[in-house]
Design a protein around this motif. Structure first.
Motif, mmCIF file in Angstrom:
data_model
loop_
_atom_site.group_PDB
_atom_site.id
_atom_site.type_symbol
_atom_site.label_atom_id
_atom_site.label_comp_id
_atom_site.label_asym_id
_atom_site.label_seq_id
_atom_site.Cartn_x
_atom_site.Cartn_y
_atom_site.Cartn_z
ATOM 1 N N ALA A 191 -2.176 8.239 10.141
ATOM 2 C CA ALA A 191 -1.272 7.868 11.002
ATOM 3 C C ALA A 191 -0.454 6.531 10.621
ATOM 4 O O ALA A 191 -1.226 5.693 10.007
ATOM 5 N N ASP A 192 0.597 6.325 11.099
ATOM 6 C CA ASP A 192 1.247 4.961 10.404
ATOM 7 C C ASP A 192 0.545 3.929 11.099
ATOM 8 O O ASP A 192 0.073 3.741 12.563
ATOM 9 N N GLY A 193 0.007 3.115 10.401
ATOM 10 C CA GLY A 193 -0.717 1.762 10.854
ATOM 11 C C GLY A 193 -2.177 1.805 10.431
ATOM 12 O O GLY A 193 -2.581 1.089 9.423
ATOM 13 N N PRO A 194 -2.987 2.819 11.056
ATOM 14 C CA PRO A 194 -4.524 2.474 10.684
ATOM 15 C C PRO A 194 -5.013 3.280 9.565
ATOM 16 O O PRO A 194 -4.148 3.928 8.688
ATOM 17 N N ALA A 195 -6.036 2.766 9.025
ATOM 18 C CA ALA A 195 -6.585 3.088 7.760
ATOM 19 C C ALA A 195 -6.981 4.607 7.807
ATOM 20 O O ALA A 195 -7.298 5.149 9.085
ATOM 21 N N ALA A 196 -6.726 5.381 6.642
ATOM 22 C CA ALA A 196 -7.058 6.940 6.670
ATOM 23 C C ALA A 196 -8.458 7.038 7.130
ATOM 24 O O ALA A 196 -9.461 6.385 7.062
ATOM 25 N N ILE A 197 -8.745 8.212 7.853
ATOM 26 C CA ILE A 197 -10.073 8.757 8.211
ATOM 27 C C ILE A 197 -10.243 9.982 7.196
ATOM 28 O O ILE A 197 -9.475 10.813 7.128
ATOM 29 N N ALA A 198 -11.455 9.696 6.559
ATOM 30 C CA ALA A 198 -11.859 10.942 5.718
ATOM 31 C C ALA A 198 -12.533 11.964 6.331
ATOM 32 O O ALA A 198 -13.708 11.869 7.176
ATOM 33 N N GLY A 199 -12.074 13.208 6.510
ATOM 34 C CA GLY A 199 -12.601 14.303 7.186
ATOM 35 C C GLY A 199 -13.177 15.498 6.112
ATOM 36 O O GLY A 199 -12.611 15.408 5.216
ATOM 37 N N SER A 200 -13.737 16.517 6.968
ATOM 38 C CA SER A 200 -14.031 17.372 6.387
ATOM 39 C C SER A 200 -14.541 18.380 7.498
ATOM 40 O O SER A 200 -14.429 18.240 8.523
ATOM 41 N N SER A 201 -15.134 19.616 7.046
ATOM 42 C CA SER A 201 -15.627 20.424 8.285
ATOM 43 C C SER A 201 -17.166 20.027 8.397
ATOM 44 O O SER A 201 -17.784 19.436 7.655
ATOM 45 N N ASP A 202 -17.829 20.758 9.508
ATOM 46 C CA ASP A 202 -19.253 20.359 9.943
ATOM 47 C C ASP A 202 -19.807 20.996 8.927
ATOM 48 O O ASP A 202 -19.623 21.848 8.059
ATOM 49 N N PRO A 203 -21.000 20.324 8.414
ATOM 50 C CA PRO A 203 -21.771 20.864 7.178
ATOM 51 C C PRO A 203 -22.127 22.330 7.244
ATOM 52 O O PRO A 203 -22.318 22.955 6.253
ATOM 53 N N ALA A 204 -22.219 22.607 8.646
ATOM 54 C CA ALA A 204 -22.870 24.165 8.833
ATOM 55 C C ALA A 204 -21.544 25.079 8.371
ATOM 56 O O ALA A 204 -22.042 26.306 7.974
ATOM 57 N N PHE A 205 -20.521 24.393 8.019
ATOM 58 C CA PHE A 205 -19.451 25.335 7.763
ATOM 59 C C PHE A 205 -18.890 24.853 6.256
ATOM 60 O O PHE A 205 -17.584 24.830 5.909
ATOM 61 N N ARG A 206 -19.995 24.326 5.244
ATOM 62 C CA ARG A 206 -19.539 24.010 4.079
ATOM 63 C C ARG A 206 -18.806 22.648 3.891
ATOM 64 O O ARG A 206 -18.125 22.432 2.981
ATOM 65 N N GLY A 207 -19.073 21.911 4.974
ATOM 66 C CA GLY A 207 -18.317 20.460 4.784
ATOM 67 C C GLY A 207 -19.148 19.505 4.347
ATOM 68 O O GLY A 207 -20.484 19.665 4.124
#
Length: 155
Positions: A35-51
């Motif tokens: 989002a404009d302003g804050p640092a990026a958040i590194a996301g994935s899926s839940d490890p139960a769903f191959r994240g």
């Protein structure tokens, strides 16, 4: 007339391993939330769903949003009421039921541990959790129960 607020965000998939989504196991669920302003958040899926367990998943972010919203309202209400909070930590837990073709949250339990400045503030500090819950924008927007089990002690 109600004041409207918007919260633009961008999710960018970063999990192309060279063949895109050519097969269910051929791509990573990795993405960045920005989002404009804050640092990026590194996301994935839940490890139960191959994240990737080292990245935030949407379910954690939802529980975290509920916890943040409650805390921010709570601190505001305490400040207005003259209740001095000296420490606050919430160990929230969300429960999701997986169903065929999807799933849904069944509840989130917030467990804030609060320290107040003096023993005469404990009762008011405990009661203000109810008001914070009612005021929380996020809790008012979900279709599952959000419970709170606060523990308030004096320093």
């Amino acid at each position: 007339m109600a004041r409207l607020h918007t919260y633009p965000t961008t999710v960018t998939w970063t999990g192309n391993r060279g063949t895109g989504t050519s097969g269910y196991r051929d791509y990573a669920r990795d993405h960045d939330l920005t989002a404009d302003g804050p640092a990026a958040i590194a996301g994935s899926s839940d490890p139960a769903f191959r994240g990737d367990p080292a990245r935030w998943n949407p379910e954690q972010l939802l529980v975290g949003s509920l916890s943040q919203c409650h805390m921010l309202w709570y601190l505001h209400l305490c400040a207005e009421a003259g209740v001095v909070i000296t420490a606050y930590a919430d160990h929230a837990v969300g429960t999701m039921a997986e169903t065929s073709g999807g799933g849904h949250f069944t509840e989130v339990v917030l467990r804030p541990q609060v320290t107040v400045e003096s023993p005469d503030m404990v009762d008011a500090a405990t009661r203000l959790h109810t008001d914070a819950h009612k005021a929380c924008f996020i809790a008012s927007s979900v279709n599952f129960p959000v419970r709170h089990e606060p523990a308030v002690t004096a320093s």
